[in-house]
Design an enzyme around this catalytic site. Structure first.
Site, mmCIF file in Angstrom:
data_model
loop_
_atom_site.group_PDB
_atom_site.id
_atom_site.type_symbol
_atom_site.label_atom_id
_atom_site.label_comp_id
_atom_site.label_asym_id
_atom_site.label_seq_id
_atom_site.Cartn_x
_atom_site.Cartn_y
_atom_site.Cartn_z
ATOM 1 N N CYS A 107 0.882 -22.568 77.187
ATOM 2 C CA CYS A 107 -0.212 -23.000 76.324
ATOM 3 C C CYS A 107 -1.276 -23.673 77.173
ATOM 4 C CB CYS A 107 0.338 -23.976 75.282
ATOM 5 S SG CYS A 107 -0.920 -24.610 74.173
ATOM 6 N N HIS A 149 2.101 -18.511 67.542
ATOM 7 C CA HIS A 149 1.819 -19.659 68.418
ATOM 8 C C HIS A 149 0.493 -20.320 68.024
ATOM 9 C CE1 HIS A 149 1.654 -21.607 72.576
ATOM 10 N NE2 HIS A 149 0.433 -21.770 72.120
ATOM 11 N N GLU A 150 -0.547 -19.500 67.837
ATOM 12 C CA GLU A 150 -1.880 -20.059 67.529
ATOM 13 C C GLU A 150 -1.909 -20.689 66.138
ATOM 14 O OE1 GLU A 150 -3.726 -20.469 69.958
ATOM 15 O OE2 GLU A 150 -2.764 -19.017 71.267
ATOM 16 N N HIS A 153 -0.665 -24.114 66.022
ATOM 17 C CA HIS A 153 -1.668 -25.107 66.432
ATOM 18 C C HIS A 153 -2.437 -25.644 65.222
ATOM 19 C CE1 HIS A 153 -1.675 -25.326 70.793
ATOM 20 N NE2 HIS A 153 -1.668 -24.015 70.921
HETATM 21 NI NI NI Z 1 -1.206 -22.910 72.662
#
Ligand code: NI
Length: 182
Positions: A107, A149-150, A153
């Site tokens: 990341c 993953h995004e 966030h």
């Molecule tokens: Ni990330």
């Protein structure tokens, strides 16, 4: 314009991001700057909280030659990666499915740490593009991984929180040092 990437320990990375309501030039310009910042950092995905803006905006660009993406449909039609990259979207809704797979993630907000995260290999995503068009993307491989993953966030979740408890112990001191230096 290059933006500063928020690093581990910065509280903005823990925020639950608000949905986008206005599809205006400011949104387009933020997305363009995020894309430029992501390319400069050699990443494949970047979420708005990583540039200290806690809104539900994500940019992704996965190279066309990525072989792990063997299934990709947009609005029910087969597509190639290059048909939809770079992908910039807001207010995503994800439905991950399929077998669980381990994969080493990194990341841009967590320097020099890579760790194995187990996630479903497929995802069905409802995404709103920057002009307000809503599309569904059904895919696997690195794109499915990156979308999960995004979108984590946007909920204030970093991949290092999703690793096994054994890995958490290994990473503990490294993360402490990162947080101290941010
Ligand atoms: Ni990330």
């Amino acid at each position: 314009m290059l933006l500063e990437i928020a690093q581990y320990g910065n509280p903005v990375l823990k925020e639950k991001c608000r949905p986008i309501e206005h599809f205006d030039d400011a949104l387009k310009s933020l997305a363009d700057n995020m894309l430029e910042t992501m390319y400069a950092a050699e990443g494949i995905g970047l979420a708005a909280p990583q540039v200290s803006v806690p809104v539900q905006l994500v940019v992704i660009d996965i190279p066309a030659e990525e072989e792990s993406v063997s299934f990709l449909q947009v609005n029910g039609e087969d597509k190639k990666l290059e048909d939809i990259m770079p992908l910039m979207f807001v207010n995503p809704v994800l439905e991950p499915y399929g077998k669980m797979h381990p994969f080493h993630e990194g990341c841009l907000s967590v320097h020099r740490i890579r760790a194995s995260v187990i996630r479903p290999d497929y995802v069905k995503a409802t995404l709103t593009l920057l002009d307000g068009t809503v599309i569904t993307v059904d895919c696997n491989g690195l794109l499915a991984r990156c979308l999960q993953h995004e979108c984590d966030h946007l909920n204030g979740i970093l991949f290092v929180e999703r690793v096994s408890s054994a890995q958490k112990i290994t990473l503990k001191n490294k993360l402490k040092r990162l947080a101290a230096g941010y």
